[in-house]
Design a protein around this motif. Structure first.
Motif, short mmCIF file in Angstrom:
data_model
loop_
_atom_site.label_atom_id
_atom_site.label_comp_id
_atom_site.label_asym_id
_atom_site.label_seq_id
_atom_site.Cartn_x
_atom_site.Cartn_y
_atom_site.Cartn_z
N CYS A 182 6.50 9.50 -0.16
CA CYS A 182 5.40 8.59 0.12
C CYS A 182 5.78 7.58 1.19
O CYS A 182 6.95 7.31 1.44
CB CYS A 182 4.96 7.88 -1.16
N ASP A 232 0.95 5.60 -0.03
CA ASP A 232 0.18 6.81 0.26
C ASP A 232 1.11 8.01 0.18
O ASP A 232 2.21 7.99 0.77
CB ASP A 232 -0.43 6.70 1.67
N ASP A 265 -5.16 9.69 -2.39
CA ASP A 265 -3.75 9.44 -2.73
C ASP A 265 -3.33 8.04 -2.32
O ASP A 265 -2.15 7.78 -2.09
CB ASP A 265 -2.86 10.48 -2.03
N GLU A 266 -4.27 7.12 -2.26
CA GLU A 266 -3.99 5.76 -1.81
C GLU A 266 -3.91 4.83 -3.03
O GLU A 266 -4.82 4.77 -3.85
CB GLU A 266 -5.07 5.29 -0.85
N LEU A 296 1.28 0.28 6.40
CA LEU A 296 1.32 1.63 5.85
C LEU A 296 1.14 2.68 6.95
O LEU A 296 1.89 3.67 7.02
CB LEU A 296 0.22 1.80 4.80
N TYR A 297 0.19 2.46 7.83
CA TYR A 297 -0.02 3.41 8.93
C TYR A 297 1.14 3.40 9.91
O TYR A 297 1.48 4.43 10.50
CB TYR A 297 -1.34 3.10 9.65
N MET A 299 0.85 -1.19 0.00
CA MET A 299 0.00 0.00 0.00
C MET A 299 0.89 1.23 0.00
O MET A 299 1.85 1.32 0.77
CB MET A 299 -0.90 0.00 1.23
N ARG A 323 -5.24 2.56 -8.22
CA ARG A 323 -5.58 3.68 -7.32
C ARG A 323 -6.93 3.40 -6.69
O ARG A 323 -7.91 3.11 -7.38
CB ARG A 323 -5.64 4.99 -8.10
N ASP A 381 -2.15 -2.59 4.98
CA ASP A 381 -2.66 -1.28 5.35
C ASP A 381 -2.16 -0.87 6.74
O ASP A 381 -1.81 0.30 6.97
CB ASP A 381 -4.19 -1.30 5.32
N LYS A 403 3.67 5.72 8.49
CA LYS A 403 3.32 7.12 8.73
C LYS A 403 3.59 7.50 10.18
O LYS A 403 4.10 8.58 10.46
CB LYS A 403 1.85 7.34 8.37
#
Length: 338
Positions: A290, A216, A259-260, A314-315, A214, A255, A311, A318
């Motif tokens: 990203c 972002d 923006d994911e 991905l978090y 994933m 997509r 997912d 971040k």
């Protein structure tokens, strides 16, 4: 329909042939029986050929036969028509209009080459008896009839086939639009779901690894705030193109919205997948940093669980400061298996 279509194969074979078969059978009603209700030899032969065609069309193993053989039954209908015309005494016949049955069949399901061959066969249906049998059954006016029905076959066949091809092309365009993200031109979430199921099945069949990532964009809100939504849309589109250019033709990028993005990496171990994700981050560099989360499929979890692990990774990327790739931990053994 495409030239490589196979209309005599299931599913839907009976539904396709039934209207044409009924039209051909109706032609027998146009041939009056002589006194005593004794069928003429031509009528008996036409009935026998029609029964053979029906049985062959329904029972033949079309899946195991060459595609061109599927053109034989509709062309053979012209032989039935020749026999019916002969049974009616030759010349002008109420069964003449049936020559358009194979024309319509190939307009719907055949190629241009098959249509051209069928038009020639229609002409031969009228010209052949003139040359072989001749007067008085088939007099000179048969040449005019041959020309008229050949012209009708050309006009109707060309028009219907052109219309069918236009409709099919539009249907393909609509299908493509339904599976394509309008901003980036990449597959959308619907196409992604189909692709994920397909790649998981392929990974099982070939015993190959599969990774899901994933992606972002980290600074989209700032781009929107400073340059407006058009600048944000441009950043999303350019980032998607940059990432797609760094992937193999066998890889998938889609997509989901905003923006994911999602990336499928078939036949890719986790270590190699991480390297690929780093290459994707380098593709956009400082102008569009990203975060990436990547998970390796364990071969048993559902696509939804695999997606959820990537997912969460991905978090985690971040939360760890953005602009990095984070690997998802292995699937928990208590995850409900697909």
């Amino acid at each position: 329909m495409a030239a490589d279509s196979r209309p005599l194969e299931d599913p839907g074979r009976i539904a396709r042939i039934l209207p044409f078969g009924c039209l051909m059978l109706a032609g027998f009603a146009a041939v009056p029986l002589p006194p005593g209700l004794v069928a003429t030899p031509g009528l008996l032969e036409a009935g026998a050929l029609m029964c053979l065609l029906v049985a062959t069309t329904i029972l033949a193993p079309w899946q195991r036969l060459a595609r061109w053989i599927q053109a034989v039954p509709p062309l053979a209908c012209l032989g039935v028509i020749v026999l019916l015309r002969q049974a009616e005494g030759g010349g002008s016949s109420g069964t003449d209009v049936l020559v358009l049955v194979p024309i319509l069949w190939f307009a719907l399901y055949g190629s241009r080459t098959e249509m051209a061959i069928t038009v020639a066969a229609v002409s031969l249906t009228f010209v052949g008896p003139i040359l072989i049998i001749g007067a008085p059954e088939y007099d000179a006016t048969e040449w005019e009839r041959a020309a008229l029905w050949t012209a009708a076959a050309v006009i109707m066949g060309t028009a219907v086939q052109g219309l069918v091809r236009t409709v099919l092309a539009q249907a393909d365009d609509l299908e493509s639009l339904a599976l394509t993200d309008s901003l980036t031109g990449l597959p959308n979430y619907r196409a992604w779901q189909d692709g994920l199921e397909r790649e998981m099945s392929r990974a099982v069949r070939h015993d190959e690894p599969l990774c899901l990532a994933m992606i972002d964009l980290d600074g989209l809100k700032m781009i929107n705030d400073t340059g407006g939504h058009q600048a944000g849309s441009r950043a999303i589109s350019e980032a998607g193109a940059a990432w797609a250019s760094r992937l193999r033709t066998t890889d998938w990028i889609a997509r989901f919205g905003g923006d994911e993005f999602g990336v499928l990496l078939p036949n890719t171990p986790l270590e190699v997948g991480v390297t690929v994700c780093e290459r994707l981050r380098e593709a956009t560099g400082a102008w569009a940093p990203c975060s990436v989360g990547i998970a390796a499929w364990d071969g048993a979890e559902s696509g939804e669980d695999l997606f959820r692990r990537a997912d969460r990774a991905l978090y985690a990327a971040k939360d760890a400061g953005r602009n990095r790739t984070v690997r998802a931990p292995a699937a928990s053994p208590d995850v409900v298996r697909a």
